[in-house]
Design a protein around this motif. Structure first.
Motif, short mmCIF file in Angstrom:
data_model
loop_
_atom_site.label_atom_id
_atom_site.label_comp_id
_atom_site.label_asym_id
_atom_site.label_seq_id
_atom_site.Cartn_x
_atom_site.Cartn_y
_atom_site.Cartn_z
N VAL A 171 0.84 -1.18 0.00
CA VAL A 171 0.00 0.00 0.00
C VAL A 171 0.88 1.24 0.00
N GLU A 172 0.48 2.24 -0.79
CA GLU A 172 1.27 3.46 -0.89
C GLU A 172 0.77 4.51 0.09
N ALA A 173 1.71 5.24 0.68
CA ALA A 173 1.37 6.35 1.56
C ALA A 173 1.16 7.61 0.74
N ASN A 174 0.34 8.51 1.26
CA ASN A 174 0.16 9.82 0.63
C ASN A 174 1.38 10.69 0.93
N ASP A 175 1.87 11.37 -0.08
CA ASP A 175 3.09 12.17 0.05
C ASP A 175 2.78 13.52 0.71
N PHE A 176 3.74 14.02 1.49
CA PHE A 176 3.54 15.27 2.23
C PHE A 176 4.87 16.01 2.27
N LYS A 177 4.91 17.18 1.68
CA LYS A 177 6.12 18.01 1.70
C LYS A 177 5.79 19.36 2.33
N GLN A 178 6.73 19.87 3.14
CA GLN A 178 6.49 21.16 3.80
C GLN A 178 7.79 21.94 3.91
N TYR A 179 7.67 23.26 3.63
CA TYR A 179 8.79 24.19 3.75
C TYR A 179 8.41 25.24 4.79
#
Length: 826
Positions: free
Chosen positions: A628-636
């Motif tokens: 199962v793939e996780a949802n991607d999350f990027k933060q600056y």
């Protein structure tokens, strides 16, 4: 043997010389602008020598070896004071200390957002963090855990659903409801393994009372790597701990809506190095939205024990809660009802007998039980110094109980009786309704949810040269067992506590403009397990420059079983057994430009795995390896920290990109996976001069949908349910009235417009809410408090109808209320 005697003589001689070393004493007072301060920790830096101030603000430290020292005075809510002193043999150093308030608690040590909870001063943190101490909590007088978050920038908290019916949003991260990016922790341990499930978010199982000492709130930052890998917001409640002196608080509270609440805490010493804290509350009330019976009832008991060892400490607690309140939902607008006090639920609709399976069995449910928590949360914190710069820390949390929901839910538009083609209709009690009276379909919804969770965060920390290195292992297991019966629609008169219509089916209301009846039920069980390892380093490159990095790798196993349909029929319709793995990374640079000004920059790349509801809806992806793939999350993030005598400011700019699940049980729109991007800034500042203080928070953000799997027409639309801007300004003033001390305070909160849904059909108007209060303290440690919530009686809406955006329904904030408290501190 000769060697042994020589060694013994040397050892005794050394001890004699040590005991013969001259000693002195240190004594003085600790005061603030409010007068003598009680319980201030006064100690010599880098030693175990110290004392706490007494009831008169005096301290006395005896048997201090002669020499030069740094005397430190610290107390939560005040800036730490350090003074150079010299202790001479057989002399007493007289040193009085004046302390200044620290409204932003920048000198406070926070544990959340640090590996294994090792702690860091707030002003040194390379991430956005806010702290709220017990004094501030008392002034805010939050009606629920979620409403406390109104004082945090970057957060939009819809606490209009009652004590346990919140929707909480963070930094433009979108969702249809609940709180999918929020973790609630106690003493650093998550209260549940995943942030949210349908009809459940973690704030619903935590109740604020007098046992809370300090609240820490982080957004973004390093939490994507530590503990449960929360990329959004973590709210950590630190419980009070016992000390050498017996102390406590008793508090009685009442209101203009007949609230009766009694609570408090007591703490002290049991034996040498063993301390206790015990506290809780009992309460009952019909609520601001009167249901004709006491719909808000609760009790809670918390016990915490702390054991100090020579090189460490062990802390254990348990928190038993049985607390529930009316689940407040969207209601008909523009039909003549008082939006601040209206409740459709009443004696006529309190009980309902519903079919629970395909065999025809039924059960009677009491909807006075509303939404709440009947269970326990227990935890253990251990921290030990292994020597040589090594420490080991463990944080364990166990949660078990029932988070049930009993809701009376609107379905579609209200319609006038005349729309049915009838001149009059009757209710079951015989009341005659005219053609201009409104009627509406409502459904009795039952959600029985049993949850269990155990989490453990074990870490080892090593201080080596200019590095602070931590390796940790996080494990969690959580379960959820659900029974639902939703829909169950009946027509009722659209007034407060309205009765059921006689002889008019829900289908008739639907055929003439109301909502169409439907039913949905399920039996389900979910089981999840997580194992993760993380590694972090805090490298002090130079006194003003620090680099923080961290990485995490996680494995997850998910099991889910579902029987669903209009009524559960005992036949399994879906099973899911899947596993996955992913990694997270965070890096930051913190630089002190001057003693009063600092800055940081941070990048985080993290993830969120699917929860049980996404498995039910089939909204998850499988990679080429079958995982199962996780949802991607990027933060600056880019932060600025400023701290001076008169003014302090914590500002953080942010940009996030995230995949999110959007779906609502009973909604007309199809569940979807969306990719969104939000840019914003959050501000937290305070200005203080003499007896006047002005606190302010503000948030501005702009977000949009950039991708959609099943609804491409929403790409380019704005983030929904969250305002682009909001601010809160809170002035306060302390004054002396003879022997009495008083604090007058208030707050103005203003929020902008919000889109109703991802389709951006219409916008909810912005609104302004004003609160005010006064606290009067007497010389006998008795205080009186009056707090007015929503002084201007605003009818601001927090949401439309998330299940049917075209229906003329909305959920307003609570109307004006007045609470009065009597507090005794001892």
């Amino acid at each position: 043997m000769k060697f042994f005697y020589q060694f013994l003589i040397i050892l005794l001689a050394s001890a004699t010389l040590t005991n013969a070393q001259g000693t002195g004493k240190i004594a003085g007072s600790v005061t603030s602008e409010k007068g003598p301060m009680v319980g201030v920790n006064v100690y010599l830096e880098n030693t175990t020598i110290g004392a706490a101030t007494d009831a008169n603000g005096m301290y006395f430290i005896d048997r201090v070896p002669a020499g030069d020292y740094t005397l430190v005075a610290s107390s939560v809510g005040y800036k730490t004071v350090k003074i150079k002193i010299t202790v001479k043999e057989n002399e007493t150093v007289k040193q009085d200390i004046k302390m200044v308030e620290d409204p932003l608690l920048l000198d406070a040590v926070v544990v959340i957002g640090t590996p294994g909870g090792i702690g860091i001063r707030k002003k040194d943190a390379s991430f956005a963090i806010n702290t709220i101490d017990a004094t501030q909590i008392n002034r805010l007088s939050p009606s629920s855990t979620a409403s406390l978050l109104d004082a945090i920038p970057g957060v939009w908290s819809e606490s209009s659903g009652g004590v346990a019916g919140a929707n909480i949003f963070v930094r433009g991260l979108p969702s249809s409801g609940d709180a999918p990016f929020v973790t609630i922790s106690i003493n650093g341990g998550p209260t549940y393994g995943v942030e949210t499930l349908s009809f459940f978010e973690q704030s619903s199982i935590f109740r604020i009372d007098e046992t809370v000492a300090l609240t820490e709130v982080t957004r973004g930052g390093p939490n994507a790597v530590f503990s449960n890998a929360e990329p959004g917001m973590t709210v950590n409640f630190n419980l009070r701990k016992g000390g050498e002196k017996t102390e406590g608080r008793l508090k009685y509270e009442t209101s203009d809506y007949y609230l009766q609440r009694f609570g408090g805490y007591m703490s002290g010493k049991i034996a040498k190095n063993l301390y206790y804290m015990v506290g809780g509350y009992v309460k009952t009330s019909p609520g601001i939205r009167n249901t004709q019976f006491n719909s808000e009832n609760g009790r809670q008991l918390t016990v915490q024990l702390t054991k100090l060892f020579k090189r460490g400490a062990l802390n254990v607690f348990t928190r038993l809660t049985n607390d529930y309140g009316q689940w407040v939902l969207p209601m008909a607008l523009n039909t003549g009802n008082d939006l601040g006090t209206f409740s459709p639920l009443g004696n006529a609709t309190r009980f309902r007998t519903l079919q629970i399976n395909a065999q025809g069995d039924s059960a009677t449910f009491d909807f006075a039980n509303g939404r709440g928590w009947n269970g326990s949360i227990s935890g253990l914190n251990a921290n030990f110094d292994l020597g040589g710069g090594w420490t080991i820390t463990d944080v364990l949390t166990y949660t078990s109980g029932d988070a049930n929901t009993f809701g009376f839910v609107p379905n579609g538009n209200p319609i006038p009786v005349s729309a049915l083609g009838l001149a009059t209709v009757k209710t079951r009690s015989g009341k005659v309704l005219k053609g201009t009276d409104y009627v509406q379909n409502y459904g009795h919804w039952v959600v029985l949810k049993n949850i269990q969770s155990i989490t453990n965060d074990l870490s080892i920390n090593k201080e080596w040269k200019n590095h602070n290195i931590t390796f940790g292992v996080y494990q969690a297991r959580w379960t959820a067992k659900d029974f639902w019966t939703l829909g169950n629609h009946i027509p009722v008169e659209n007034i407060a506590n309205g009765d059921i219509l006689d002889g008019i089916p829900a289908d008739s209301i639907a055929a003439h403009g109301g909502g169409g009846p439907w039913n949905y039920g399920l039996n389900s069980a979910g089981d999840a397990r997580v194992f993760a390892g993380y590694l972090a380093d805090s490298w002090k490159v130079m006194p003003a420059l620090r680099v923080d990095i961290g990485a995490r790798y996680e494995w997850i196993d998910l099991e889910y079983t579902l029987d669903h349909g209009s009524i559960p029929d005992g036949i399994i319709d879906k099973t899911v057994s899947t596993k996955g793995k992913d990694y997270a990374f965070t890096a930051a640079v913190n630089y002190d430009l001057s003693p009063v000004l600092g800055t940081f920059v941070r990048y985080s790349d993290s993830y969120q795995f699917p929860h049980f509801d996404m498995l039910r809806e089939g909204k998850y992806s499988i990679d080429n390896n079958g995982d199962v793939e996780a949802n991607d999350f990027k933060q600056y993030e880019l932060g600025l920290k400023y701290d001076s005598q008169l003014f302090s400011l914590f500002a953080t700019g942010f940009m996030n990109q995230v995949y999110v699940f959007d779906g609502d049980v009973g909604a007309k729109r199809e569940a979807a996976l969306l990719n969104t991007r939000t840019i914003g800034i959050e501000l937290d500042g305070v200005f203080s001069v003499q007896n006047f203080m002005l606190r302010a928070i503000a948030t501005y953000q702009k977000g949009e949908i950039t991708e959609a799997d099943v609804a491409p027409e929403v790409v380019g639309n704005s983030i929904w349910r969250q305002p682009d801007w909001q601010f809160r300004i809170a002035p306060s003033y302390n004054l002396a009235l003879g022997k009495l001390n008083a604090t007058i305070y208030g707050a103005i909160r203003s929020v902008g417009k919000r889109w109703d849904s991802r389709d951006n059909v219409f916008q909810l108007d912005g609104y302004t809410k004003i609160d005010a209060g006064v606290i009067v303290s007497t010389p006998g440690n008795i205080s009186f408090q009056v707090y007015i919530d929503n002084l201007n009686n605003s009818e601001g809406l927090t949401e439309g109808d998330p299940r049917d955006p075209m229906a003329a329904n909305g959920r307003p904030i609570f109307g004006r209320s007045i609470r009065f408290s009597v507090i005794h501190d001892f």
